[in-house]
Design an enzyme around this catalytic site. Structure first.
Site, mmCIF file in Angstrom:
data_model
loop_
_atom_site.group_PDB
_atom_site.id
_atom_site.type_symbol
_atom_site.label_atom_id
_atom_site.label_comp_id
_atom_site.label_asym_id
_atom_site.label_seq_id
_atom_site.Cartn_x
_atom_site.Cartn_y
_atom_site.Cartn_z
ATOM 1 N N TYR A 298 31.850 34.567 38.876
ATOM 2 C CA TYR A 298 31.656 36.380 38.691
ATOM 3 C C TYR A 298 30.762 36.825 37.707
ATOM 4 O O TYR A 298 31.286 36.776 36.624
ATOM 5 C CB TYR A 298 32.844 37.414 39.291
ATOM 6 C CG TYR A 298 32.498 38.766 39.063
ATOM 7 C CD1 TYR A 298 31.401 39.854 40.134
ATOM 8 C CD2 TYR A 298 33.381 39.765 38.706
ATOM 9 C CE1 TYR A 298 31.294 40.788 39.859
ATOM 10 C CE2 TYR A 298 33.112 40.939 37.839
ATOM 11 C CZ TYR A 298 31.764 41.437 38.507
ATOM 12 O OH TYR A 298 31.440 42.726 38.855
ATOM 13 N N ASP B 111 41.037 34.100 38.457
ATOM 14 C CA ASP B 111 40.700 35.043 39.112
ATOM 15 C C ASP B 111 40.936 34.862 40.290
ATOM 16 O O ASP B 111 40.483 33.506 41.364
ATOM 17 C CB ASP B 111 39.126 35.540 38.938
ATOM 18 C CG ASP B 111 38.746 36.905 39.596
ATOM 19 O OD1 ASP B 111 39.588 37.130 40.461
ATOM 20 O OD2 ASP B 111 38.220 37.448 39.070
ATOM 21 N N LYS C 155 39.287 45.134 45.345
ATOM 22 C CA LYS C 155 39.093 44.231 46.897
ATOM 23 C C LYS C 155 40.123 44.016 47.831
ATOM 24 O O LYS C 155 40.637 45.279 48.400
ATOM 25 C CB LYS C 155 38.546 42.869 47.014
ATOM 26 C CG LYS C 155 37.269 42.791 45.183
ATOM 27 C CD LYS C 155 36.403 43.462 45.359
ATOM 28 C CE LYS C 155 35.336 43.517 44.297
ATOM 29 N NZ LYS C 155 35.204 43.972 43.103
ATOM 30 N N ARG D 1 50.385 57.301 30.270
ATOM 31 C CA ARG D 1 49.352 55.636 29.238
ATOM 32 C C ARG D 1 50.567 54.167 29.501
ATOM 33 O O ARG D 1 49.882 52.792 29.542
ATOM 34 C CB ARG D 1 48.405 56.161 28.387
ATOM 35 C CG ARG D 1 47.912 54.586 27.386
ATOM 36 C CD ARG D 1 46.700 55.577 26.345
ATOM 37 N NE ARG D 1 47.341 55.810 25.629
ATOM 38 C CZ ARG D 1 47.685 55.439 24.062
ATOM 39 N NH1 ARG D 1 48.092 53.754 24.100
ATOM 40 N NH2 ARG D 1 48.491 55.772 23.148
#
Length: 373
Positions: free
Chosen positions: A92, A164, A189, A39
């Site tokens: 978005y 973004d 993506k 982590r």
């Protein structure tokens, strides 16, 4: 015999061993000298973060478990309870849902700015406003933001600009070189590119913000897993080959669709009649990406027939894989906007978003032709 792999192995481990207390003190005394717990950091997630950081020209980056986690980290790096953020109205749907439903519960308020007013932000700024969140190319209508102009406007008002860059990728546009403060990606993506990874990345222009992003990633548990990091890194290696192919196919398809009687409008920055065509050409260095939206009749039956007939554009509510697909903004990404917001953005029953892949373009054109017939 020493084994030196050409490709970074998958470090599929949650924890790393220490020899003794001296090694433990070395870990805390010299950050980055070794690993402790995945982590906090893992060779695979660090490799991906460093690769995206290098592509974007940043001062540091983190890899996250999804694009939504990347948006969350970027906003928290700049905001705390009581702050206010501006967000481009063309955004978005997941970004607006995060702001409306979750960050509002943390005491962070939001005001949405229409695209036409993005370069005149003074009327929207409050004493507690910290940043503007926008997209290089908006989802789903492919409006293109002038990032240099937007960065100048934000900085004059004392705001940070968070962008973004998922649709454009660093192959078209590098926002940090245009004055943007933080750039983020849904690595799911184009960066990973094969529809088999869920991941995100955030890149900062300055070391202080990069360190804050790292802290947020660790404490909120946003770290990307080793396997997903390795897959995304494998995909990223062909990004510079894939984006020109996506762009080439998309331009040919956009030009074809403009001539079809069943298509009322085509939203693609590569078309000369797109309102930001010149800006997109300059900012994207002659490439326009693989995303577009088309407007069919505002009739669900017509949209359904088109989806059912198409063989090369399956209905899959994501984007940017090497294989083409289509999506339906009204029913997926922008489903939770109010009807008024949907109407203001031009998201109607007939709007279909195409993600153009890298298949032979003649096969894609033939499929669209028969689907529209």
């Amino acid at each position: 015999m020493e084994i030196i792999p050409k490709i970074t192995p998958i470090y599929q481990t949650s924890v790393f061993k220490f020899e003794d207390l001296n090694e433990l003190e070395l870990y805390f005394g010299e950050p980055g000298s070794r690993y402790l717990y995945s982590r906090n950091g893992n060779p695979n997630s660090d490799e991906l973060a460093e690769a995206v950081n290098r592509l974007e020209g940043g001062a540091g980056a983190i890899a996250t478990g999804s694009g939504m986690a990347a948006i969350f980290a970027a906003l928290l790096a700049c905001c705390q309870a009581g702050d206010h953020v501006l967000c481009a109205a063309d955004i978005y749907g997941g970004s607006s849902s995060l702001l409306n439903n979750e960050l509002s519960r943390m005491g962070i308020a939001v005001t949405y700015v229409p695209f036409e007013q993005l370069y005149d932000l003074k009327q929207f700024v409050q004493p507690t406003t910290r940043l503007l969140l926008a997209e290089t190319m908006s989802n789903p209508l492919l409006r293109v933001a002038d990032l240099r102009r937007l960065a100048t406007e934000c900085h004059q008002l004392g705001l940070k600009l968070v962008v973004d860059n998922t649709f454009a990728t660093p192959m078209l546009t590098k926002p940090l070189t245009l004055g943007v403060d933080i750039v983020l990606h849904s690595v799911t993506k184009y960066i990973a590119g094969h529809s088999d990874v869920t991941a995100g990345a955030v890149v900062a222009a300055d070391p202080e913000t990069a360190a804050r992003l790292k802290q947020i990633g660790v404490l909120y548990g946003l770290t990307l897993s080793p396997m997903e990091s390795w897959l995304a890194m494998r995909g990223l290696k062909t990004l510079h080959l894939r984006m020109p192919a996506h762009s080439h196919n998309a331009l040919a398809i956009a030009e074809f669709l403009q001539e079809q009687p069943g298509v009322r409008a085509v939203y693609y920055p590569g078309l000369p009649d797109h309102p930001q065509h010149a800006l997109a050409k300059e900012q994207g260095h002659g490439l326009f990406g693989g995303m577009m939206s088309v407007l069919l009749a505002d009739d669900a039956a017509v949209v359904n027939r088109f989806m059912q007939r198409s063989q090369r554009f399956p209905f899959a509510p994501s984007l940017a894989g090497v294989d083409s697909s289509l999506s339906y903004p009204l029913g997926t990404s922008h489903r939770y906007l109010t009807p008024e917001q949907q109407a203001d953005l031009g998201i109607t029953v007939g709007l279909v978003r195409l993600s153009v892949g890298i298949e032979p373009v003649e096969e894609l054109l033939a499929d669209l032709q028969q689907a529209l017939r």
